[in-house]
Design a protein around this motif. Structure first.
Motif, PDB file in Angstrom:
ATOM      1  N   ASP A  15       0.825  -1.215   0.000  1.00 33.21           N
ATOM      2  CA  ASP A  15       0.000   0.000   0.000  1.00 33.21           C
ATOM      3  C   ASP A  15       0.859   1.266   0.000  1.00 33.21           C
ATOM      4  N   HIS A  16       2.036   1.195   0.639  1.00 33.44           N
ATOM      5  CA  HIS A  16       2.931   2.352   0.688  1.00 33.44           C
ATOM      6  C   HIS A  16       3.839   2.440  -0.543  1.00 33.44           C
ATOM      7  N   GLY A  17       3.652   1.526  -1.478  1.00 32.78           N
ATOM      8  CA  GLY A  17       4.446   1.578  -2.707  1.00 32.78           C
ATOM      9  C   GLY A  17       5.893   1.180  -2.548  1.00 32.78           C
ATOM     10  N   VAL A  18       6.206   0.331  -1.560  1.00 38.93           N
ATOM     11  CA  VAL A  18       7.592  -0.126  -1.393  1.00 38.93           C
ATOM     12  C   VAL A  18       8.028  -0.843  -2.666  1.00 38.93           C
ATOM     13  N   PRO A  19       9.103  -0.376  -3.323  1.00 44.44           N
ATOM     14  CA  PRO A  19       9.481  -0.909  -4.643  1.00 44.44           C
ATOM     15  C   PRO A  19      10.449  -2.075  -4.608  1.00 44.44           C
ATOM     16  N   THR A  20      10.687  -2.658  -3.452  1.00 44.62           N
ATOM     17  CA  THR A  20      11.710  -3.691  -3.294  1.00 44.62           C
ATOM     18  C   THR A  20      11.394  -4.939  -4.113  1.00 44.62           C
ATOM     19  N   THR A  21      12.418  -5.453  -4.774  1.00 44.58           N
ATOM     20  CA  THR A  21      12.337  -6.743  -5.460  1.00 44.58           C
ATOM     21  C   THR A  21      13.067  -7.776  -4.617  1.00 44.58           C
ATOM     22  N   VAL A  22      12.467  -8.948  -4.445  1.00 46.72           N
ATOM     23  CA  VAL A  22      13.065 -10.033  -3.675  1.00 46.72           C
ATOM     24  C   VAL A  22      13.509 -11.133  -4.635  1.00 46.72           C
ATOM     25  N   LEU A  23      14.770 -11.530  -4.506  1.00 47.79           N
ATOM     26  CA  LEU A  23      15.336 -12.596  -5.334  1.00 47.79           C
ATOM     27  C   LEU A  23      15.686 -13.776  -4.431  1.00 47.79           C
ATOM     28  N   LEU A  24      15.212 -14.963  -4.787  1.00 52.03           N
ATOM     29  CA  LEU A  24      15.432 -16.179  -3.996  1.00 52.03           C
ATOM     30  C   LEU A  24      16.465 -17.072  -4.689  1.00 52.03           C
ATOM     31  N   ASP A  25      17.193 -17.859  -3.878  1.00 52.85           N
ATOM     32  CA  ASP A  25      18.126 -18.818  -4.480  1.00 52.85           C
ATOM     33  C   ASP A  25      17.422 -20.107  -4.888  1.00 52.85           C
ATOM     34  N   ARG A  26      16.253 -20.349  -4.350  1.00 55.28           N
ATOM     35  CA  ARG A  26      15.390 -21.448  -4.787  1.00 55.28           C
ATOM     36  C   ARG A  26      13.946 -21.055  -4.461  1.00 55.28           C
ATOM     37  N   PRO A  27      12.969 -21.647  -5.123  1.00 55.35           N
ATOM     38  CA  PRO A  27      11.577 -21.253  -4.867  1.00 55.35           C
ATOM     39  C   PRO A  27      11.173 -21.500  -3.416  1.00 55.35           C
ATOM     40  N   PHE A  28      10.203 -20.727  -2.961  1.00 52.11           N
ATOM     41  CA  PHE A  28       9.634 -20.960  -1.641  1.00 52.11           C
ATOM     42  C   PHE A  28       9.071 -22.383  -1.568  1.00 52.11           C
ATOM     43  N   ASP A  29       9.195 -23.011  -0.416  1.00 57.23           N
ATOM     44  CA  ASP A  29       8.605 -24.332  -0.224  1.00 57.23           C
ATOM     45  C   ASP A  29       7.079 -24.268  -0.235  1.00 57.23           C
ATOM     46  N   ILE A  30       6.516 -23.105   0.078  1.00 55.44           N
ATOM     47  CA  ILE A  30       5.055 -22.970   0.065  1.00 55.44           C
ATOM     48  C   ILE A  30       4.544 -22.549  -1.314  1.00 55.44           C
ATOM     49  N   ALA A  31       5.462 -22.284  -2.260  1.00 52.57           N
ATOM     50  CA  ALA A  31       5.066 -21.912  -3.626  1.00 52.57           C
ATOM     51  C   ALA A  31       6.130 -22.400  -4.594  1.00 52.57           C
ATOM     52  N   PRO A  32       6.312 -23.715  -4.703  1.00 49.07           N
ATOM     53  CA  PRO A  32       7.435 -24.253  -5.490  1.00 49.07           C
ATOM     54  C   PRO A  32       7.371 -23.923  -6.969  1.00 49.07           C
ATOM     55  N   GLY A  33       6.185 -23.600  -7.482  1.00 57.40           N
ATOM     56  CA  GLY A  33       6.080 -23.314  -8.909  1.00 57.40           C
ATOM     57  C   GLY A  33       6.004 -21.844  -9.249  1.00 57.40           C
ATOM     58  N   CYS A 234      11.801  -4.710   5.268  1.00 54.36           N
ATOM     59  CA  CYS A 234      10.742  -4.416   4.301  1.00 54.36           C
ATOM     60  C   CYS A 234      10.302  -2.956   4.406  1.00 54.36           C
ATOM     61  N   CYS A 235      10.295  -2.430   5.614  1.00 58.16           N
ATOM     62  CA  CYS A 235       9.923  -1.028   5.805  1.00 58.16           C
ATOM     63  C   CYS A 235      11.014  -0.078   5.311  1.00 58.16           C
ATOM     64  N   LEU A 236      12.274  -0.515   5.333  1.00 59.28           N
ATOM     65  CA  LEU A 236      13.372   0.327   4.864  1.00 59.28           C
ATOM     66  C   LEU A 236      13.472   0.369   3.341  1.00 59.28           C
ATOM     67  N   ALA A 237      12.816  -0.580   2.676  1.00 63.61           N
ATOM     68  CA  ALA A 237      12.631  -0.558   1.225  1.00 63.61           C
ATOM     69  C   ALA A 237      13.918  -0.461   0.415  1.00 63.61           C
ATOM     70  N   PRO A 238      14.869  -1.397   0.595  1.00 64.58           N
ATOM     71  CA  PRO A 238      16.032  -1.400  -0.292  1.00 64.58           C
ATOM     72  C   PRO A 238      15.620  -1.780  -1.717  1.00 64.58           C
ATOM     73  N   ARG A 239      16.490  -1.526  -2.672  1.00 62.49           N
ATOM     74  CA  ARG A 239      16.173  -1.845  -4.066  1.00 62.49           C
ATOM     75  C   ARG A 239      15.948  -3.340  -4.256  1.00 62.49           C
ATOM     76  N   ARG A 240      16.837  -4.148  -3.634  1.00 63.20           N
ATOM     77  CA  ARG A 240      16.713  -5.598  -3.757  1.00 63.20           C
ATOM     78  C   ARG A 240      17.026  -6.284  -2.442  1.00 63.20           C
ATOM     79  N   ILE A 241      16.318  -7.372  -2.181  1.00 61.14           N
ATOM     80  CA  ILE A 241      16.634  -8.291  -1.095  1.00 61.14           C
ATOM     81  C   ILE A 241      16.949  -9.638  -1.732  1.00 61.14           C
ATOM     82  N   VAL A 242      18.093 -10.204  -1.389  1.00 65.07           N
ATOM     83  CA  VAL A 242      18.489 -11.510  -1.901  1.00 65.07           C
ATOM     84  C   VAL A 242      18.499 -12.492  -0.742  1.00 65.07           C
ATOM     85  N   VAL A 243      17.772 -13.585  -0.892  1.00 68.09           N
ATOM     86  CA  VAL A 243      17.633 -14.579   0.170  1.00 68.09           C
ATOM     87  C   VAL A 243      18.420 -15.828  -0.206  1.00 68.09           C
TER      88      VAL A 243
END
Length: 530
Positions: A15-33, A234-243
Motif C-alpha cells: 500500500d505504501h508503494g515499497v518498490p523492493t524486489t526479492v530474489l530467492l536462491d530457490r523457490p519458496f517451499d510454500i510456492a514451489p512453482g 521491508c519497511c526500509l525498502a532497499p532496491r533488492r533483497i536476496v535470500v
C-alpha cells in the motif's frame, strides 16, 4: 514507515508503494512453482493465501501453530499468515534432533503443526511420531500418514486479519540449543517489533539500509533474528533483497553474481563457508559497504578477508552481540585498520563494543555474590532492556532463575574496559580457569592460516582440547610455534567441517563435540544459567 502488525506487514508495504524486489536462491517451499522473484504485492498475496490454508487446517485465534521445515524465508511468511489469524506461530528449526523437536512440540501443545514430508519421515526413523503431538498436521509437499496436504486446504478464503495486542504473545522462537534442548522464547509485538524492529527500521546515516542497496541475507530463518529483520528491512525498502538458504559457496556464487550485494548479513559459520569466493578476481563481495554478523563469535581472519575483498573505500563490519531473549545488547564496527594486527594477544573481535545507547544497560558481576566487579575484571554479564521477552514457554522456573530483579542474566562471562566496551570471554558453561576459549580460538585461527576453524574445548581432567577444522594435515612445527606463548593445551584433534555437530545457526555444540571426541560430556562451568 514503521512496522507494527506483522499479519499485514506485506500489505502495508504494498500500500505504501515499497518498490523492493526479492530474489530467492530457490523457490519458496510454500510456492514451489511460483519462481524466484517477488515484489511486495506478490508477497502480500502469498501470505493471505497461506492464511487461508492455516484456517482451513484448523488454526484460529489464540492457537499455537508450530512451523518446522526446510530452511527458507517462507518461515516468516507462514508466521505472518498465522498472526493474521490471531494465532501465535512457533518457529522451530528442522536442524534440531528428533528428540528435541518432540519435547518442543509437546511443550507447545499446538493446534496445528506445519511441516514437510522429509522431516516427518526423519523423525519417524528416529522413533518420534510428530503427528501425534499436535491436533492437526499440514504437510507442505507430499502426503504423509496423519497429515493434510496443501491440496486439501488450497482455495480457502482467509478470514479478515486480526490486529495483535501489543503486550500479548506474538511469536515463539527457540534459543540455539548448544547445550541441550532449546528454550522456547515468547515475544510480544511490543518487544520484538516495537523495541527491536522499530529501532532497526530507522534510516541511520552510513550504517543504515539505503533505498539503492542490494541486501543479502544468508541465515537460519527459523530464528527470531530473521523475524525481526523481516519487519524492519521491508519497511526500509532497499532496491533488492536476496535470500540465500544454504551455505554452499558453489550454489550461492551465481546468485550473488546476478545481484552483487552492497550489504550482507549472514551467520558467522556461513561467512566462513563462503570464504573460497573471496579469492576470485571477480569476487561477488566487491561492492559491499557493510557486513553484519550476529548469533556467534566471529574470528579476525574472517572479518579481515571480507573487508579486504570489498573494493569500497571504507567498508564496515558490524558485529552484534545479543540473545533471543533480549535482542541486541552491544554492537561494534570493525574496519580494515582495527583487524590489521595478526596473531597478537589482544581482544580484536572479542571486544563487542558498547551497549545499545539509551535502551540497554549492562553490568559485570561476581558469579557468586552478584556484586559488581571493577573495570577490567572478569565476571558474569547482566543486562536491562525493555526488549526482554515475556518468558520461557513451559519453563517458568528456568526463566525465574535467570532474572535478578529487573536485570537479565546472560550466562556469559566478560570484562568491561575503561571506555565501557565489553570483552567477551566465554559462555559460563564452557569456561575454564586458565584462559578464554574464544580468545584462544581467535589467536590460533590468526596464526594457522590453513585452519578453517578452531574450537577450544574445556575438559574436566586436564588442559583444554583444541579441535582444528581443516582439509589438510597440520605440520607439528606450525602448531608448536602458534602455541608457544599460550597456556598448556592438549595435542590438537584435526576434523572436517561435516564432523562438527552444530545448531541451526551454525554454532558448535561444544559438549556434543567433546563427547564425540573423548566420551566426556561434563561441562567445565556450572551451567547454572544456560
Amino acid at each position: 514507515m514503521k512496522p507494527y502488525d506483522m499479519g499485514v506487514l506485506f500489505d502495508d508495504c504494498a500500500d505504501h508503494g515499497v518498490p523492493t524486489t526479492v530474489l530467492l536462491d530457490r523457490p519458496f517451499d510454500i510456492a514451489p512453482g511460483a519462481g524466484l522473484t517477488y515484489d511486495m504485492p506478490a508477497l502480500a498475496g502469498l501470505v493471505r493465501e497461506a492464511s487461508g490454508w492455516l484456517a482451513a487446517a484448523g488454526a484460529g485465534p489464540g492457537d499455537r501453530v508450530a512451523i518446522v521445515k526446510r530452511n527458507h524465508w517462507d518461515y516468516d511468511l507462514l508466521a505472518c499468515a498465522a498472526i493474521r489469524l490471531g494465532a501465535v506461530p512457533a518457529q522451530l528449526s528442522a536442524h534440531l534432533a528428533a528428540e528435541a523437536l518432540q519435547e518442543l512440540v509437546k511443550r507447545l501443545d499446538s493446534a496445528l503443526l506445519v511441516t514437510d514430508a522429509a522431516l516427518l519421515r526423519r523423525c519417524r526413523d528416529e522413533g518420534v511420531d510428530l503427528p501425534s503431538l499436535a491436533s492437526r498436521v499440514l504437510s507442505l509437499d507430499s502426503a504423509e500418514e496423519g497429515a493434510l496436504t496443501l491440496a486439501d486446504v488450497r482455495g480457502t478464503t482467509p478470514p479478515a486479519p486480526r490486529r495483535p495486542v501489543r503486550d500479548e504473545p506474538l511469536v515463539i522462537n527457540h534459543t540455539s540449543g548448544t547445550t541441550g534442548v532449546p528454550k522456547l522464547v515468547v515475544h510480544s509485538t511490543g518487544t520484538i517489533i516495537g523495541k527491536l524492529a522499530g529501532l532497526e527500521a530507522n534510516r541511520l546515516p552510513v550504517v543504515g539500509v539505503r533505498r539503492d542497496d542490494t541486501l543479502v541475507n544468508a541465515s537460519s530463518y527459523a530464528h527470531g533474528r530473521t523475524f525481526c529483520w523481516t519487519a524492519s528491512v521491508c519497511c526500509l525498502a532497499p532496491r533488492r533483497i536476496v535470500v540465500l538458504t544454504g551455505a554452499d559457496p558453489a550454489t550461492a556464487d551465481p546468485v550473488l553474481r546476478s545481484a552483487p550485494p552492497t550489504v550482507v548479513e549472514a551467520l558467522p559459520a556461513t561467512f566462513v563457508r563462503f570464504t573460497p569466493l573471496l579469492s576470485r578476481l571477480d569476487n561477488p563481495f566487491r561492492d559491499v559497504r557493510l557486513y553484519i554478523s550476529t548469533y556467534d563469535a566471529v574470528h579476525p581472519p574472517v572479518v579481515r578477508g571480507y573487508l579486504a575483498a570489498s573494493a569500497v573505500r571504507r567498508p564496515l563490519w558490524m558485529q552484534g552481540w545479543g540473545q533471543t531473549e533480549t535482542g541486541p545488547i552491544t554492537f561494534r564496527f570493525l574496519t580494515r585498520g582495527s583487524v590489521a594486527s595478526r596473531g597478537d594477544r589482544h581482544p580484536t573481535t572479542r571486544n563487542l563494543g558498547r551497549p545499545v545507547p539509551v535502551r540497554t544497560r549492562l553490568k559485570v558481576v561476581d558469579p557468586e555474590t552478584f556484586r559488581p566487579v571493577a573495570r577490567g575484571e572478569a565476571g558474569l554479564v547482566l543486562v536491562r532492556t525493555p526488549a526482554r521477552c515475556l518468558g520461557y514457554l513451559g519453563e517458568e522456573r528456568r526463566w525465574a532463575a535467570k532474572q535478578d530483579g529487573k536485570w537479565w542474566n546472560t550466562g556469559d562471562l566478560a570484562r568491561r574496559g575503561r571506555d565501557g566496551s565489553v570483552v567477551l570471554l566465554d559462555r559460563e558453561v564452557d569456561s575454564v580457569p586458565e584462559l578464554s576459549c574464544l580468545e584462544t580460538e581467535d589467536l590460533l585461527e590468526d596464526r594457522l592460516p590453513g585452519v578453517l576453524e578452531c574450537i577450544v574445548l574445556g575438559t574436566t581432567d586436564g588442559p583444554p582440547l583444541p579441535v582444528l577444522v581443516t582439509e589438510s594435515p597440520l605440520p607439528q612445527h606450525e602448531w608448536v610455534t602458534a602455541t608457544s606463548d599460550l597456556p598448556r593445551l592438549r595435542e590438537p584433534v584435526v576434523v572436517r567441517w561435516e564432523d562438527v555437530p552444530r545448531t541451526g545457526t551454525g554454532k558448535v555444540r561444544r559438549l556434543a563435540l567433546l563427547r564425540a571426541l573423548t566420551g566426556q560430556s561434563a561441562p567445565t562451568g556450572t551451567g547454572r544459567w544456560t
